[in-house]
Design an enzyme around this catalytic site. Structure first.
Site, PDB file in Angstrom:
ATOM      1  N   SER A 347       0.835  -1.192   0.000  1.00 40.51           N
ATOM      2  CA  SER A 347       0.000   0.000   0.000  1.00 40.51           C
ATOM      3  C   SER A 347       0.876   1.251   0.000  1.00 40.51           C
ATOM      4  CB  SER A 347      -0.961  -0.044   1.197  1.00 40.51           C
ATOM      5  OG  SER A 347      -1.950   0.942   1.073  1.00 40.51           O
ATOM      6  N   ASP A 433     -10.152  -3.366  -5.180  1.00 38.51           N
ATOM      7  CA  ASP A 433      -9.469  -2.544  -4.181  1.00 38.51           C
ATOM      8  C   ASP A 433     -10.010  -1.107  -4.237  1.00 38.51           C
ATOM      9  OD1 ASP A 433      -7.741  -1.123  -2.563  1.00 38.51           O
ATOM     10  OD2 ASP A 433      -5.950  -2.176  -3.246  1.00 38.51           O
ATOM     11  N   HIS A 469      -8.232  -4.558  -1.067  1.00 39.49           N
ATOM     12  CA  HIS A 469      -6.950  -3.975  -0.657  1.00 39.49           C
ATOM     13  C   HIS A 469      -6.152  -4.904   0.248  1.00 39.49           C
ATOM     14  CE1 HIS A 469      -4.179  -0.659  -0.195  1.00 39.49           C
ATOM     15  NE2 HIS A 469      -4.232  -0.769   1.119  1.00 39.49           N
TER      16      HIS A 469
END
Length: 498
Positions: A347, A433, A469
């Site tokens: 991320s 995501d 995600h």
């Protein structure tokens, strides 16, 4: 009936109940400002009232105990959060007072030495969580009967291992003599202890996580610091390894394959906790290293906030710190060579890896970028994308020239070096995501392949068509995904058969 509404897109809203079950707390908070409202659950006709009206860049949250608000706040612009107290009433901001221990010293003054992350209020004690010396800490505070702002005693829980992770576990009873605390370290599996509030030396082991086949005595860990390029900042670094592997290195000086992990955003801490999945790397002779770089919160909020942290216009400190640690591992410590050094981040940690391999591509053999936030400028400019507006208080709003120009200077997508020799890269994404849209890793992989030099490593894009995600929620699928990541890493490092 709608009790309350928050119209500002910058703010999140959450609801909690005080441990004594007397108040419902509604908190509206952005990344820099917060406001709490309370509803008296003992009065059927009560209305929501504000604890203290929001003030720009003032954060606070509250707990209740025996008619008092115990407030965690950065009021006054302190580097870390203070612990304050006031009567439990509306618009109490003018009556906030620092909590002190007997003798007058502030329990949590908000200075750089001691960080406060949460406070739980029990009938007999307050329990605070925070950090000191870069390590998670838990304190028991014994209130005075005569003065709400004074504590008779403040005791920090002590543990044998110098570096570890500790935190207060789930405790739902206001009237209790003991609480549950969770503890682990890089080499100690998760354990839960029941600890007496009156005498913290009285501890009962409730549960220890069983890790089949794990022999703790074969492994060791350490915490060191690396000097950043400014010559002053000390970056905490944690290492975990097999003892026999490190003994061979100490005796022969033979370098070792090393995996460097980092994150460095949102003030989030990468703790020195236990992961059995790391054994797949450690047992192949790798050293696992965590760089606790600026942008995280390991050394408190000043490690994250401007002017010396890594937010807004000092975000580059995150990437510089990571590259400095990598350089130290190869050129000063001589633990590894660039041909033996891999790196990983997810991320915002993927942004870290993308920016780091742009800055120093020659330092790394393999890079793993999980759901990487690599198209910073384009994403932050488009407010129609979910979560973009709330992120402006993290990275800055690129619709303002100064922030736009600064982002352009470090955005991984915009700074791929034409013809440079890049490490082998595994880039993953999820079709569903909502945080890092799937086109970011796909676009990044295509652009990296187009511009990198002919001698670069492989670029593998892996898109999960059913994930968001946080990858797979099914634990077995999660392990299969992690096995794929490690298989790529070990193969490209040339140690798959070791």
């Amino acid at each position: 009936e709608m009790l309350w509404e928050e119209p500002d897109d910058l703010y999140w809203v959450g609801i909690t109940k005080t441990l004594d079950e007397k108040f419902l707390i509604v908190e509206a908070s952005s990344k820099e400002t917060s406001e709490c409202w309370f509803l008296d659950l003992t009065e059927p006709n009560s209305k929501l009232q504000c604890v203290a009206t929001r003030r720009l860049k003032v954060e606070y949250d509250v707990e209740h105990r025996l008619g008092q608000w115990f407030i965690r706040t950065n009021l006054g612009g302190t580097p870390n959060m203070r612990l304050m107290v006031s009567p439990a009433k509306a618009n109490s901001q003018d009556e906030w007072t620092d909590v002190v221990v007997a003798g007058g010293e502030k329990c949590f003054s908000g200075d750089k030495d001691r960080a406060l992350s949460s406070v739980a209020a029990f009938q007999s004690h307050l329990v605070a969580q925070g950090r000191e010396g870069g390590i998670p800490r838990v304190w028991f505070l014994l209130p005075s009967e005569s003065s709400p702002e004074e504590m008779k005693d403040m005791t920090m829980l002590e543990f044998d291992e110098a570096t570890h992770d500790v935190g207060v576990s789930s405790n739902y009873e206001f009237k209790t003599d003991s609480i549950l605390v969770a503890y682990d370290s890089l080499i100690t599996p998760l354990s839960h202890y029941e600890i007496s509030l009156a005498d913290p030396s009285q501890r009962t082991t409730i549960k220890v996580k069983n890790v089949p086949g794990y022999e703790k005595e074969l492994y060791d860990c350490e915490r060191i610091t690396v000097t950043a390029r400014d010559g002053e900042t000390q970056i905490p670094v944690s290492l975990v390894y097999r003892k026999d592997v490190m003994k061979t290195y100490a005796e022969s000086g033979k370098t070792l394959p090393t995996h460097l992990y980092g994150y460095g955003s949102y003030g989030s801490c990468i703790e020195d906790d236990f992961r059995s999945t790391r054994l797949a790397l450690l047992n192949r002779g790798m050293v696992y290293v965590i760089a606790h770089i600026r942008g995280g919160g390991e050394n408190g909020r000043h490690w994250y906030e401007e002017p010396s942290g890594a937010k807004y216009m000092c975000k580059k400190n995150t990437f510089n710190d990571f590259c400095d640690v990598a350089s130290w591992l190869c050129h000063d410590k001589k633990l590894a060579t660039p041909e033996q050094l891999s790196c990983e981040g997810r991320s915002a940690g993927g942004l870290l890896i993308g920016a780091s391999i742009n800055q120093r591509p020659e330092l790394f053999k393999v890079a793993v970028l999980g759901v990487p936030f690599v198209d910073v400028v384009a994403t932050m400019t488009d407010a129609t994308i979910p979560l973009t507006a709330t992120e402006w208080e993290e990275w800055g709003n690129p619709n303002e020239e100064k922030f736009h120009q600064y982002m352009v200077e470090y955005c991984p997508m915009l700074n791929i070096r034409d013809g440079a020799v890049y490490p082998s890269c595994l880039i993953t994404g999820g079709l569903h995501d909502p945080r890092v849209q799937f086109w970011e890793p796909a676009k990044y992989a295509a652009k990296l392949r187009h511009h990198m030099g002919a001698e670069s490593g492989k670029v593998c894009l892996k898109m999960d068509m059913a994930a968001g995600h946080f990858s797979a929620s099914d634990r077995y699928k999660y392990l299969r995904e992690l096995a794929f990541d490690y298989a790529f890493l070990l193969d490209q490092m040339g140690i798959a058969d070791s």
